[in-house]
Design a protein around this motif. Structure first.
Motif, PDB file in Angstrom:
ATOM      1  N   UNK A 123      47.912  24.494  50.751  1.00 38.76           N
ATOM      2  CA  UNK A 123      48.558  25.835  50.991  1.00 38.76           C
ATOM      3  C   UNK A 123      49.255  26.508  49.850  1.00 38.76           C
ATOM      4  N   UNK A 124      48.879  27.808  49.781  1.00 37.78           N
ATOM      5  CA  UNK A 124      49.260  28.562  48.705  1.00 37.78           C
ATOM      6  C   UNK A 124      50.406  29.719  48.940  1.00 37.78           C
ATOM      7  N   UNK A 125      51.217  29.993  48.273  1.00 33.61           N
ATOM      8  CA  UNK A 125      52.486  31.009  48.510  1.00 33.61           C
ATOM      9  C   UNK A 125      51.963  32.674  48.603  1.00 33.61           C
ATOM     10  N   UNK A 126      52.403  33.171  49.546  1.00 33.06           N
ATOM     11  CA  UNK A 126      52.189  34.515  49.659  1.00 33.06           C
ATOM     12  C   UNK A 126      53.654  35.389  49.557  1.00 33.06           C
ATOM     13  N   UNK A 127      53.615  36.259  48.273  1.00 29.89           N
ATOM     14  CA  UNK A 127      55.078  36.755  48.210  1.00 29.89           C
ATOM     15  C   UNK A 127      55.048  37.777  49.028  1.00 29.89           C
ATOM     16  N   UNK A 128      56.208  37.747  50.103  1.00 29.20           N
ATOM     17  CA  UNK A 128      56.535  39.157  50.780  1.00 29.20           C
ATOM     18  C   UNK A 128      56.747  40.273  50.319  1.00 29.20           C
ATOM     19  N   UNK A 129      56.504  41.456  50.902  1.00 33.04           N
ATOM     20  CA  UNK A 129      56.890  42.661  50.394  1.00 33.04           C
ATOM     21  C   UNK A 129      58.412  42.978  50.019  1.00 33.04           C
ATOM     22  N   UNK A 130      59.205  42.171  50.942  1.00 31.18           N
ATOM     23  CA  UNK A 130      60.457  42.399  50.955  1.00 31.18           C
ATOM     24  C   UNK A 130      61.081  41.106  50.535  1.00 31.18           C
TER      25      UNK A 130
END
Length: 214
Positions: free
Chosen positions: A93-100
């Protein structure tokens, strides 16, 4: 009065930010100065240690996708740690940076060809978002950092995303930071909201326990 005496005293938060900024700049400069051969050798060694640590874990491995001079990034003749885990049959599982600003989202990593450019310009997997709670079912969590000290305090790039994410990780889940050998240092400036870690992985020493006060 001298200029130093005339100037207002730094507040504790300001002093902490300045100390972190100075250390972060020094660590980033040191990483950029490493040779390609040094980076490739470090990645090869770290990959062996990570695969040994991940062997037999129950659940997916949450693994950041290293870029540039980060430990675990691809080099001459080497793949990334994430690709090695995938090739070994692990669910990654890879991280996804949130827009906020907030905790990291997660998605399944299926290789470099699955990456797209996200809204913040970061390369990330383009698959289904699994939600911030996906990290709670991980069998192993690999965390990026620029350095860690002997008390488990880590310094990252300053976004704070992992500090917002790691409190959700169960205490029983191994959590480790990949570093170059000289990035396990004597002191990392940290505040109350900075999450500590219990383990680092170094190219020459493998997994090393560090004291974790949280």
């Amino acid at each position: 009065m001298t200029a130093r005496e005339d100037s207002p005293a730094r507040s504790a938060p300001d002093a902490l930010r300045e100390d972190k900024r100075a250390l972060r700049r020094r660590l980033l400069d040191a990483r950029k100065a490493r040779s390609d051969d040094d980076r490739a050798a470090a990645t090869a060694a770290l990959t062996r240690h990570v695969l040994a640590l991940a062997e037999g874990v129950d659940g997916p491995v949450c693994c950041y996708l290293p870029v540039g001079p980060e430990p675990g990034a691809a080099g001459s003749g080497t793949s990334t740690v994430a690709d090695a885990l995938l090739a070994a049959g692990h669910e990654v599982l890879a991280p996804v940076v949130p827009a906020e600003p907030g905790p990291l989202d997660w998605t399944r990593y299926e290789g470099a060809d699955s990456l797209v450019t996200g809204p913040l310009g970061v390369r990330e997997p383009g698959g289904e978002r699994l939600g911030v709670e996906a990290i709670t079912r991980a069998g192993l969590v690999l965390v990026p950092a620029l350095a860690v000290d002997g008390r488990g305090r880590r310094i990252g790039r300053g976004g704070g995303y992992y500090d917002r994410t790691l409190p959700a990780v169960p205490a029983s889940t191994p959590l480790a930071v990949l570093l170059h050998d000289d990035e396990l240092i004597d002191h990392v400036p940290a505040g109350d909201l900075d999450v500590t870690v219990a383990q680092v992985i170094l190219p020459t020493r493998g997994a090393v326990a560090v004291r974790n006060n949280h």
